[in-house]
Design a protein around this motif. Structure first.
Motif: not given
Ligand code: FAD
Ligand code: PHB
Length: 325
Positions: A50, A189, A203, A205, A214, A216, A226, A298-300
């Motif tokens: 995303g 997740w 977002l 976290y 998370l 988003s 998530y 996790t890190g997108a």
């Protein structure tokens, strides 16, 4: 009967890596054919990433792919880190000299890339089967596959393995020279799509004793969230009500922030894994994107890395004198 075709760069996979590569090569005047084992509808509807980083956004604009993203995407200048019931804003814009992230879902990027490539007259063959590579160490590697009940032999100058983590291209690098590094994480997740308005402008976290969460988004109507869970857990163990309750518990704040809820329209559990293979090149075969390396969601990061890979690959192929059309 076997159908014989030729292209400069045979690209396996119509994910972000394969599609961006075909478009970048076209800008260099290098002809390519993309083959994809799923249908166009399936490729364009798989929910994944995303978050687009600035480099990806800039490249899309430079390539003339930015029009819909500009209209429908949402720019975020910061993120919130939430713990002990309090939010702490990280101002990405200020900390990175004016850079930002763009919320524009991967499947929309894919739709834009497919439309652009087909409009150029480029070839993307969907629903291919039984893909096999041969002669990758030679200067005329071959991809064989079935398409429309017909056997096809696609002779290439180069093959780009953009077929993701579960693809076949990586297997053509001899085991004796492959070095792989991988790590499976002890958490997963649980990801949902929620039909509701956004609960926040950026977002969130969240760190909580019950586990990470998370918040988003995918669009003004659909939110992506998530919660950290056991990667071995079965999604059938999680009712919609339990998921919402868990999100609310992990996201709770002292100032009575409210999660906006609605029907859950999709839910699944994702395992977390890191993986990388070297070399990424063997003879005339190159790997790019998830075929060569994955990081946990996790890190997108994965889509952005895939795009960065093919940006280098396209430039290298152009500079190495890959014959142009
Ligand atoms: P893929 O997208 O996997 O594409 C490979 C294509 O090859 C597929 O279409 C597949 O069908 C096809 N294929 C496979 N085998 C064959 C074969 N034998 N023959 C022909 N075709 C084949 N990244 C980000 O940057 N930002 C995010 O916010 C983010 N969030 C994520 C959230 C989730 C839940 C997940 C799962 C991932 C996320 N990622 C994110 C990662 C990102 O989605 C991937 O890194 C990205 O899709 C990689 O692109 P790719 O083109 O390398 O591979
Ligand atoms: C997502 O929207 O899927 C997403 C956002 C941020 C992340 C990871 C995934 O760090």
């Amino acid at each position: 009967m076997t159908m014989h075709m030729h292209t400069r760069v045979g690209i396996i996979g119509a994910g972000p890596a394969g599609l961006f590569l075909s478009l970048l090569l076209a800008l260099e005047g290098i002809d390519s054919i993309v083959i994809e084992n799923r249908s166009r509808a399936e490729v364009a509807s798989t929910i994944r990433a995303g978050v687009l980083e600035q480099g990806t956004v800039d490249l899309m604009r430079e390539m003339g792919l930015g029009e819909r993203m500009q209209r429908e995407g949402v720019v975020h200048h910061g993120i919130e880190l939430r713990f002990d019931g309090r939010g702490h804003r990280i101002n990405l814009h200020e900390l990175t000299n004016g850079r930002a992230i763009m919320i524009y879902p991967q499947h929309e990027v894919i739709k834009d890339c497919i439309a652009a490539r087909l409009k150029q007259g480029g070839q993307i063959l969907f629903e291919v089967q039984e893909v096999q590579l041969s002669g990758v160490a030679s200067d005329q590697p071959l991809i064989q596959f079935m398409h429309d009940h017909e056997q096809v032999e696609l002779q290439c100058d180069f093959i780009a393995g953009c077929d993701g983590f579960h693809g076949v291209a990586r297997g053509s690098i001899p085991a004796s020279i492959q070095h792989t590094y991988s790590r499976a994480y002890p958490f997963g997740w649980l990801g949902i799509l929620l039909q509701a308005p956004p609960s926040a402008q950026e977002l969130i976290y969240a760190y909580h004793q019950r586990g990470f969460a998370l918040v988003s988004t995918r669009s003004p109507e659909i939110q992506r969230m998530y919660i950290q869970c056991d990667p071995q857990d079965d999604i059938a163990n999680w009712s919609d009500a339990m998921i919402i309750e868990e999100l609310q518990a992990r996201l709770v704040t002292h100032d009575n922030w409210q999660l906006r809820v609605g029907p859950i329209i999709q839910k699944s559990i994702l395992a977390m894994r890191s993986f990388v293979i070297e070399p990424m090149q063997y003879g005339h075969l190159f790997l790019a994107g998830d075929a060569a390396h994955i990081v946990p969601p996790t890190g997108a990061k994965g889509l952005n890395l895939a795009v960065a890979d093919v940006r280098h690959l396209a430039r290298a192929l152009a500079q190495s004198g890959a014959p142009t059309s």
